[in-house]
Design an enzyme around this catalytic site. Structure first.
Site, mmCIF file in Angstrom:
data_model
loop_
_atom_site.group_PDB
_atom_site.id
_atom_site.type_symbol
_atom_site.label_atom_id
_atom_site.label_comp_id
_atom_site.label_asym_id
_atom_site.label_seq_id
_atom_site.Cartn_x
_atom_site.Cartn_y
_atom_site.Cartn_z
ATOM 1 N N ASP A 138 96.616 -1.463 98.213
ATOM 2 C CA ASP A 138 97.065 -2.816 97.898
ATOM 3 C C ASP A 138 98.284 -2.755 96.973
ATOM 4 O O ASP A 138 99.293 -2.156 97.329
ATOM 5 C CB ASP A 138 95.885 -3.583 97.291
ATOM 6 C CG ASP A 138 96.105 -5.075 97.148
ATOM 7 O OD1 ASP A 138 97.214 -5.494 96.793
ATOM 8 O OD2 ASP A 138 95.153 -5.852 97.344
ATOM 9 N N ASP A 273 90.241 -5.909 107.328
ATOM 10 C CA ASP A 273 90.917 -6.510 106.184
ATOM 11 C C ASP A 273 91.846 -7.632 106.651
ATOM 12 O O ASP A 273 92.739 -7.405 107.463
ATOM 13 C CB ASP A 273 91.715 -5.431 105.448
ATOM 14 C CG ASP A 273 92.314 -5.899 104.139
ATOM 15 O OD1 ASP A 273 92.172 -7.092 103.800
ATOM 16 O OD2 ASP A 273 92.930 -5.061 103.457
ATOM 17 N N GLY A 299 86.356 -3.607 105.178
ATOM 18 C CA GLY A 299 87.320 -4.632 104.836
ATOM 19 C C GLY A 299 88.321 -4.142 103.805
ATOM 20 O O GLY A 299 88.744 -2.989 103.824
ATOM 21 N N HIS A 300 88.667 -5.038 102.879
ATOM 22 C CA HIS A 300 89.747 -4.768 101.929
ATOM 23 C C HIS A 300 89.379 -3.639 100.970
ATOM 24 O O HIS A 300 90.124 -2.677 100.824
ATOM 25 C CB HIS A 300 90.041 -6.056 101.161
ATOM 26 C CG HIS A 300 91.271 -6.012 100.320
ATOM 27 N ND1 HIS A 300 92.530 -5.806 100.838
ATOM 28 C CD2 HIS A 300 91.442 -6.147 98.976
ATOM 29 C CE1 HIS A 300 93.426 -5.828 99.862
ATOM 30 N NE2 HIS A 300 92.797 -6.024 98.721
ATOM 31 N N PHE A 301 88.243 -3.755 100.306
ATOM 32 C CA PHE A 301 87.809 -2.741 99.346
ATOM 33 C C PHE A 301 86.841 -1.774 100.037
ATOM 34 O O PHE A 301 85.631 -1.770 99.785
ATOM 35 C CB PHE A 301 87.165 -3.398 98.124
ATOM 36 C CG PHE A 301 88.164 -4.073 97.220
ATOM 37 C CD1 PHE A 301 89.116 -3.339 96.529
ATOM 38 C CD2 PHE A 301 88.153 -5.447 97.057
ATOM 39 C CE1 PHE A 301 90.040 -3.953 95.693
ATOM 40 C CE2 PHE A 301 89.070 -6.079 96.226
ATOM 41 C CZ PHE A 301 90.010 -5.329 95.542
#
Length: 324
Positions: A138, A273, A299-301
């Protein structure tokens, strides 16, 4: 009186009731031999700002610099660090405005990616890390890649997890109101981003698209949101969201670094994500054709629900490519 059996664990002697040993004596003996890495929680003053960082592993070992994303901190690496610190010198900073680092008001500190990269650069220099592999995620991607442009000779390798360096990775609707703010820094457009620092969005970042939501500790969004809700921190985050657009013109330079320096690269990407979708992962192969890529059902994390997959991949990559 119960008989006590002494067990050596990481240099300490623990007295355990004998009855507790009757079920799995072999497992107990094996556990006694496991190393328990020690993590130190430190800070340094950088340009008058306290910068917090986690540090573990042998001094003199290959350095791994862990660069976190939004809206979290080095807390996102708390489970990964012990799995690498027996062989690697791991450093995980909190940027100013995040985690345990100072968070001066946004009128007293320039919350830009260029400034954050300068702060991290000064931190690792003070620590004495002259060469390092980087785990970028990120916000950590443009911060890390800015470091790479400043000191390309220092980068021994890259681990990329949902961190963008290509325009294909910015096509998600999530970015639409942020792009409007990049073009027009009006108060109206700034206010339109307020929802991105609320509990609903913080929880969304941890739970949306995860292969197994029951693996995700609620402590994550409680911890992050408490820090986001500090007085003045919303403006810190809106400044950073607004400045993210300053990274996009640097993408060609990031990509040139990849092509020219060819750092060993591992890509581990959560395919579900909605912020940095899978479309941002594959373009890396244009400039780093030898990169190893693993697309995960996450997903994102992704470290929160796929640590059991990611840690062996990361460890194997570092052992082959970095710790030669």
């Amino acid at each position: 009186m119960k008989r006590l059996i002494p067990i050596a664990l990481a240099g300490a002697i623990l007295a355990v009731p004998a009855a507790a040993q009757t079920g799995c004596p072999a497992a107990a003996q094996q556990s006694a031999a496991l190393p328990v890495p020690v993590i130190h929680y430190k800070s340094k003053q950088i340009d008058g700002v306290k910068v917090f960082y986690r540090e573990a592993g042998p001094v003199g070992a290959p350095v791994l610099l862990l660069l976190h994303g939004f809206p979290t901190s080095s807390h996102m690496f708390r489970n990964l660090i012990p799995l690498l610190a027996d062989r690697y010198h791991v450093i995980a900073p909190d940027y100013p405005g995040y985690g345990q680092s100072d968070a001066p008001g946004h009128t007293q500190f320039a919350y830009t990616f260029a400034h954050q990269a300068d702060i991290v650069d000064k931190l690792v220099t003070q620590i004495g890390a002259s060469r390092y592999a980087m785990y970028v995620m990120d916000y950590g991607a443009p911060i890390g890649y800015r470091l790479a442009l400043k000191h390309p000779e220092r980068v021994s390798g890259l681990i990329v997890q949902n961190g963008n360096a290509y325009v294909e990775g910015l096509q998600s609707p999530f970015w639409d109101p942020i792009k409007v703010y990049w073009r027009d820094r009006s108060q109206k457009n700034r206010d339109a981003l307020n929802g991105l620092v609320t509990l609903d969005i913080t929880k969304f970042q941890y739970t949306d698209g995860m292969g197994d939501v029951e693996r995700i500790s609620p402590d994550n969004w409680v911890h992050d949101q408490a820090l986001l809700d500090r007085p003045g921190n919303r403006d810190v985050q809106l400044d950073m969201l607004g400045d993210y657009g300053a990274n996009v013109p640097l993408y060609p330079q990031f990509q040139a670094f990849f092509r020219e320096r060819k750092p060993p690269t591992l890509i581990v990407w959560g395919k579900n994500d909605k912020i940095f979708p899978e479309a941002g992962a594959h373009p890396y192969l244009r400039d780093l054709p030898d990169a190893e890529i693993h697309i995960l059902d996450s997903g994102h994390f992704a470290l929160e629900d796929r640590l059991d997959e990611m840690a062996p991949l990361i460890r194997n990559f570092l052992d082959r490519k970095i710790c030669k």
